[in-house]
Design an enzyme around this catalytic site. Sequence first.
Site, PDB file in Angstrom:
ATOM      1  N   CYS A   1      -2.124  -3.021 -21.936  1.00  0.00           N
ATOM      2  CA  CYS A   1      -2.709  -2.294 -20.266  1.00  0.00           C
ATOM      3  C   CYS A   1      -2.068  -2.979 -19.539  1.00  0.00           C
ATOM      4  O   CYS A   1      -2.453  -2.029 -18.431  1.00  0.00           O
ATOM      5  CB  CYS A   1      -4.416  -2.822 -20.504  1.00  0.00           C
ATOM      6  SG  CYS A   1      -4.920  -4.093 -20.978  1.00  0.00           S
TER       7      CYS A   1
ATOM      8  N   HIS B   1       0.659  -1.142  -0.110  1.00  0.00           N
ATOM      9  CA  HIS B   1      -0.850  -0.153   0.398  1.00  0.00           C
ATOM     10  C   HIS B   1       1.063   0.952   0.110  1.00  0.00           C
ATOM     11  O   HIS B   1       0.420   2.124  -0.830  1.00  0.00           O
ATOM     12  CB  HIS B   1      -0.735  -0.308   0.892  1.00  0.00           C
ATOM     13  CG  HIS B   1      -2.008  -0.864   1.209  1.00  0.00           C
ATOM     14  ND1 HIS B   1      -2.935  -1.690   2.087  1.00  0.00           N
ATOM     15  CD2 HIS B   1      -2.825  -1.642  -0.114  1.00  0.00           C
ATOM     16  CE1 HIS B   1      -3.648  -2.312   1.520  1.00  0.00           C
ATOM     17  NE2 HIS B   1      -3.676  -2.588   0.633  1.00  0.00           N
TER      18      HIS B   1
HETATM   19  C1  PEP Z   1      -2.658  -7.217 -16.292  1.00  0.00           C
HETATM   20  O1  PEP Z   1      -2.525  -8.738 -15.973  1.00  0.00           O
HETATM   21  O2  PEP Z   1      -1.726  -6.017 -17.126  1.00  0.00           O
HETATM   22  C2  PEP Z   1      -3.490  -6.149 -16.540  1.00  0.00           C
HETATM   23  C3  PEP Z   1      -3.802  -5.196 -17.120  1.00  0.00           C
HETATM   24  O3  PEP Z   1      -4.278  -7.000 -15.418  1.00  0.00           O
HETATM   25  P1  PEP Z   1      -4.196  -6.737 -13.935  1.00  0.00           P
HETATM   26  O4  PEP Z   1      -3.251  -5.414 -14.191  1.00  0.00           O
HETATM   27  O5  PEP Z   1      -5.726  -5.981 -13.315  1.00  0.00           O
HETATM   28  O6  PEP Z   1      -4.304  -7.867 -13.049  1.00  0.00           O
END
Ligand code: PEP
Length: 589
Positions: free
Chosen positions: A505, A192
């Site tokens: 992403c 955190h």
């Molecule tokens: C990832 O795994 O790169 C992603 C974008 O999803 P999360 O971080 O929510 O698992």
Amino acid sequence: MSRKLKGIAAAPGIAIAPLVHFHGTLDSIPTWKVAPEGVASEGRRLDEAVAEVGRSILALRKELADALSNHDVRIYDAQVSILHDPTFRADVVREVEQQGCNLEVALQRVVARYEAVFQNMADASMRERAADVRDVGRQLVAALMAKDRSKYTANGRDYLFAADEFLPSDAGILDRKHLRGIVTAHGGKYSHGAILARSLGIPAVVGVDDVMSKASSGTTVVLDGDSGQVVIDPAPDELAHYQQRLLEQKSVDLRVAEVRFQPAVTLDGSEVSLYANVEGVRDLEKLETDAIAGIGLFRTEFAFMERRQFPTEEEQVAMYRRAMQGSRGKPVTFRTLDVGGDKPLGYFRTPEERNPVLGWRGLRLCLDWPDILYTQLRAILRASALGHARILLPMVTTRSEVVRCRQVLDQILEDLRSSGVPFDPKIELGIMVEIPVIVPVLPEILPLVDFVSVGTNDLVQYLLAVDRDNQRVAKMYDPFHPGVLRVLHQIVRAANAAKKPVSICGEIAGDHHFTPILLGMGYRELSMAPVFVPRVKLTLRSFSVDECRTLASTAIALESTTAVRKLVGEEVRDRWARFLQAAPGDAAT
Ligand code: PEP
Ligand code: MG
């Protein structure tokens, strides 16, 4: 003499300042005996302290609400729920009663027991709650001892915070105006404290075992939040080097604001689409939508995790509609529920798993509980009538999973059509590429989907077999590994060959050191936490696509992570230096 220590790079940026040691208040507490008739009064003292700490956590939450994302603000909500947990209160009072000890001692013992329970949990986010309990205990003891929790100022001079760990309540007592950086002995990239440091834009290095014993209070320390390097008592030439980098950083921070709303185009005019990752509608409210192309990842699970039960279809429709309105006509990519693993859903009890990250999570769970998937897809479709919505499936492992989702989607489209409910019939369906086995079979899956989005956070963890939340192996979690680069290249080639849009992403999309490599491989869509958009935009505007291609093919062929980091680090630094030398406004040309 200068000494170097290595930790985990938790929040980017360079910081140079004298170190100041910080100690929690849970270690040195007064001790006295409490007779049975004194127990009730200890209980009242506890209630008063709980009320006081509750007020101060809520005040801090309010103070930071604009600076933090919706998800990050929830760190403080977790603390409030521990504080008001009736079991916690009962355990503390029972300790006073049974041991005849004062409240401070009882708190110390109960907090230690809770911490041990949380620390032994397999689930990383539950382990993180140990730090929350510790922080709540510390604040209660401080309130009881009427310890001064007013702002720490370092006499109005710049300083680096050094402690065993950076806990959420520290953000409230530190003089943040002069706080240049954070260095801690414990904590991981996803603790955190690290999350807060990143959100607040304070450079941080965590997990530096010996920092408190090797550097006393007052020692000048350099902290490099990009590499995890900590230099104690730097030699004059080292100091000059870092001061130069700090200067660059400062002018960059100032100049970056110029670039924010400029087009995301490379030096030779190729367009790149920069999207935002959000965790809730509140994030969208703070978003500067003019600086982005849309929402590349809406992590819907956080809205589910905030509640005490599953949201109904109507509640979900209302939330997704608000998101569509908040994006002001730009596309919103709703990722279906991605719980399990490191994101447990309190009211949906799943069996204890030895390896939750390899377990019943994401789409796997939703396909086993089709009602959840059906309701969510229906709600997204109903909201889609308002603009441009996209559906993204997480944790896809097989082609048959996509086929099943398509069938569910087709059935909903049919239902909505026959009952005259408006929706976007051309809604796009995409998948996350985050489980490595999906990569070689992409050519067979791509015809079934409209787009793909690469979730490098999980993909890297599975490729390297390194838990993204485990402090002991955190240094091995390195997306610059040439093997990872080759896999990323394979994905973009497969998507381009199938003429399907592909984005990234995961966190690397917001790491501007990665930008030229990703562009060089062929990626043209990147989705990131909004705070990183300006840096990525600045970087991509300073490279031509040809230069990126050369850099990417050189990086991919390198033999080590270090060599890749060195190559791109130098290239990006060079571009930024040129950008900074140019007159303000030149970046637009
Ligand atoms: C990832 O795994 O790169 C992603 C974008 O999803 P999360 O971080 O929510 O698992
Ligand atoms: Mg993921």
